[in-house]
Design a protein around this motif. Structure first.
Motif, PDB file in Angstrom:
ATOM      1  N   ALA A  35      57.929  69.504   5.765  1.00 58.45           N
ATOM      2  CA  ALA A  35      57.569  69.293   6.922  1.00 58.45           C
ATOM      3  C   ALA A  35      56.979  70.509   7.787  1.00 58.45           C
ATOM      4  CB  ALA A  35      59.043  69.085   7.726  1.00 58.45           C
ATOM      5  N   GLY A  36      57.019  71.661   7.088  1.00 57.37           N
ATOM      6  CA  GLY A  36      56.451  72.929   7.851  1.00 57.37           C
ATOM      7  C   GLY A  36      54.795  72.927   7.864  1.00 57.37           C
ATOM      8  N   ILE A  37      54.318  72.027   7.024  1.00 54.28           N
ATOM      9  CA  ILE A  37      52.713  72.077   7.201  1.00 54.28           C
ATOM     10  C   ILE A  37      52.314  70.844   7.583  1.00 54.28           C
ATOM     11  CG2 ILE A  37      50.724  72.365   5.477  1.00 54.28           C
ATOM     12  CD1 ILE A  37      52.725  73.762   3.639  1.00 54.28           C
ATOM     13  N   SER A  38      51.218  70.976   8.498  1.00 51.95           N
ATOM     14  CA  SER A  38      50.359  69.711   8.831  1.00 51.95           C
ATOM     15  C   SER A  38      48.872  70.326   8.546  1.00 51.95           C
ATOM     16  CB  SER A  38      50.241  69.331  10.260  1.00 51.95           C
ATOM     17  OG  SER A  38      49.746  68.378  10.577  1.00 51.95           O
ATOM     18  N   TYR A  39      48.097  69.382   7.828  1.00 49.96           N
ATOM     19  CA  TYR A  39      46.768  69.859   7.264  1.00 49.96           C
ATOM     20  C   TYR A  39      45.819  68.787   7.348  1.00 49.96           C
ATOM     21  CZ  TYR A  39      43.546  72.658   4.426  1.00 49.96           C
ATOM     22  OH  TYR A  39      42.523  73.213   3.810  1.00 49.96           O
ATOM     23  N   ASN A  40      44.579  68.949   7.900  1.00 51.59           N
ATOM     24  CA  ASN A  40      43.622  68.223   7.863  1.00 51.59           C
ATOM     25  C   ASN A  40      42.160  68.876   7.549  1.00 51.59           C
ATOM     26  OD1 ASN A  40      41.847  68.502  10.457  1.00 51.59           O
ATOM     27  ND2 ASN A  40      43.935  68.257  11.287  1.00 51.59           N
ATOM     28  N   ALA A  41      41.513  68.109   7.055  1.00 54.33           N
ATOM     29  CA  ALA A  41      40.011  68.391   6.797  1.00 54.33           C
ATOM     30  C   ALA A  41      38.993  67.314   7.072  1.00 54.33           C
ATOM     31  CB  ALA A  41      39.826  68.648   5.165  1.00 54.33           C
ATOM     32  N   CYS A  42      38.041  67.858   7.524  1.00 54.46           N
ATOM     33  CA  CYS A  42      36.928  66.847   8.154  1.00 54.46           C
ATOM     34  C   CYS A  42      35.631  67.330   7.810  1.00 54.46           C
ATOM     35  CB  CYS A  42      37.171  66.675   9.622  1.00 54.46           C
ATOM     36  SG  CYS A  42      38.591  66.192  10.226  1.00 54.46           S
ATOM     37  N   LEU A  43      34.724  66.104   7.780  1.00 51.45           N
ATOM     38  CA  LEU A  43      33.301  66.657   7.448  1.00 51.45           C
ATOM     39  C   LEU A  43      32.386  66.357   8.661  1.00 51.45           C
ATOM     40  CD1 LEU A  43      31.297  67.394   5.057  1.00 51.45           C
ATOM     41  CD2 LEU A  43      31.040  64.678   4.441  1.00 51.45           C
ATOM     42  N   SER A  44      31.581  67.285   8.902  1.00 55.07           N
ATOM     43  CA  SER A  44      30.605  67.198   9.900  1.00 55.07           C
ATOM     44  C   SER A  44      29.599  66.208  10.015  1.00 55.07           C
ATOM     45  CB  SER A  44      30.115  68.547  10.187  1.00 55.07           C
ATOM     46  OG  SER A  44      31.037  69.364  10.802  1.00 55.07           O
ATOM     47  N   ALA A  45      28.900  65.793  11.012  1.00 57.76           N
ATOM     48  CA  ALA A  45      27.894  64.810  10.673  1.00 57.76           C
ATOM     49  C   ALA A  45      26.716  65.229   9.928  1.00 57.76           C
ATOM     50  CB  ALA A  45      27.169  64.567  12.375  1.00 57.76           C
ATOM     51  N   ASP A  46      26.493  66.492   9.791  1.00 56.56           N
ATOM     52  CA  ASP A  46      25.492  66.963   8.637  1.00 56.56           C
ATOM     53  C   ASP A  46      25.866  66.769   7.264  1.00 56.56           C
ATOM     54  OD1 ASP A  46      27.306  68.935   7.739  1.00 56.56           O
ATOM     55  OD2 ASP A  46      26.155  70.619   8.665  1.00 56.56           O
ATOM     56  N   GLY A  47      27.057  66.302   6.921  1.00 49.29           N
ATOM     57  CA  GLY A  47      27.274  65.932   5.701  1.00 49.29           C
ATOM     58  C   GLY A  47      27.534  67.165   4.677  1.00 49.29           C
ATOM     59  N   LYS A  48      27.631  68.263   5.313  1.00 48.01           N
ATOM     60  CA  LYS A  48      28.006  69.247   4.427  1.00 48.01           C
ATOM     61  C   LYS A  48      28.839  70.507   5.022  1.00 48.01           C
ATOM     62  CE  LYS A  48      23.534  71.635   5.574  1.00 48.01           C
ATOM     63  NZ  LYS A  48      22.346  72.334   4.611  1.00 48.01           N
ATOM     64  N   THR A  49      29.017  70.263   6.314  1.00 53.11           N
ATOM     65  CA  THR A  49      30.001  71.280   6.912  1.00 53.11           C
ATOM     66  C   THR A  49      31.335  70.681   6.905  1.00 53.11           C
ATOM     67  OG1 THR A  49      28.119  72.077   7.995  1.00 53.11           O
ATOM     68  CG2 THR A  49      30.340  72.634   8.835  1.00 53.11           C
ATOM     69  N   PHE A  50      32.296  71.599   6.392  1.00 58.51           N
ATOM     70  CA  PHE A  50      33.736  71.159   6.429  1.00 58.51           C
ATOM     71  C   PHE A  50      34.462  71.960   7.509  1.00 58.51           C
ATOM     72  CE2 PHE A  50      31.830  69.806   2.555  1.00 58.51           C
ATOM     73  CZ  PHE A  50      32.600  68.664   2.239  1.00 58.51           C
ATOM     74  N   ILE A  51      35.703  71.453   8.031  1.00 57.83           N
ATOM     75  CA  ILE A  51      36.190  71.862   9.147  1.00 57.83           C
ATOM     76  C   ILE A  51      37.777  71.520   8.650  1.00 57.83           C
ATOM     77  CG2 ILE A  51      37.086  72.000  11.476  1.00 57.83           C
ATOM     78  CD1 ILE A  51      34.169  70.683  11.902  1.00 57.83           C
TER      79      ILE A  51
END
Length: 103
Positions: A35-51
């Motif tokens: 419960a102490g971790i909320s984590y997400n990863a997204c890929l930008s529109a350029d198809g190679k930049t991760f956030i």
């Protein structure tokens, strides 16, 4: 609470491997059901930049993620040749939050 945002760009040939490594980390986090971790990863529109954005309730929660074998593997592979632009880390302050679940 600590919120960490990390942004980086991979080499085009490493995108799919990085996506796979991230999915493995996410599966392991889901199995932990911590419960102490909320984590997400997204890929930008350029198809190679991760956030990546991680919300930790405590330093111990952040340590749990950092010590997860799949997370260590993800980081090692990224650092060993997958990067086009190195990671930039930012500490964020929460202003508001709504949690929706998408199926």
């Amino acid at each position: 609470m600590k919120i960490v945002k990390v942004t980086y760009t991979t080499k085009p040939k490493f995108v799919e491997q990085n996506r796979s490594n991230i999915k493995t980390v996410m599966n392991d986090l889901q199995q932990l059901n911590h419960a102490g971790i909320s984590y997400n990863a997204c890929l930008s529109a350029d198809g190679k930049t991760f956030i990546h954005t991680a919300f930790f309730k405590s330093e111990e929660d952040q340590k749990l993620l950092n010590e997860l074998p799949s997370f260590k593997h993800f980081q090692a592979q990224l650092k060993s040749g997958g990067l086009e632009i190195p990671p930039k880390q930012e500490l964020l302050t929460l202003v508001g939050f709504v949690n929706y679940y998408f199926n």
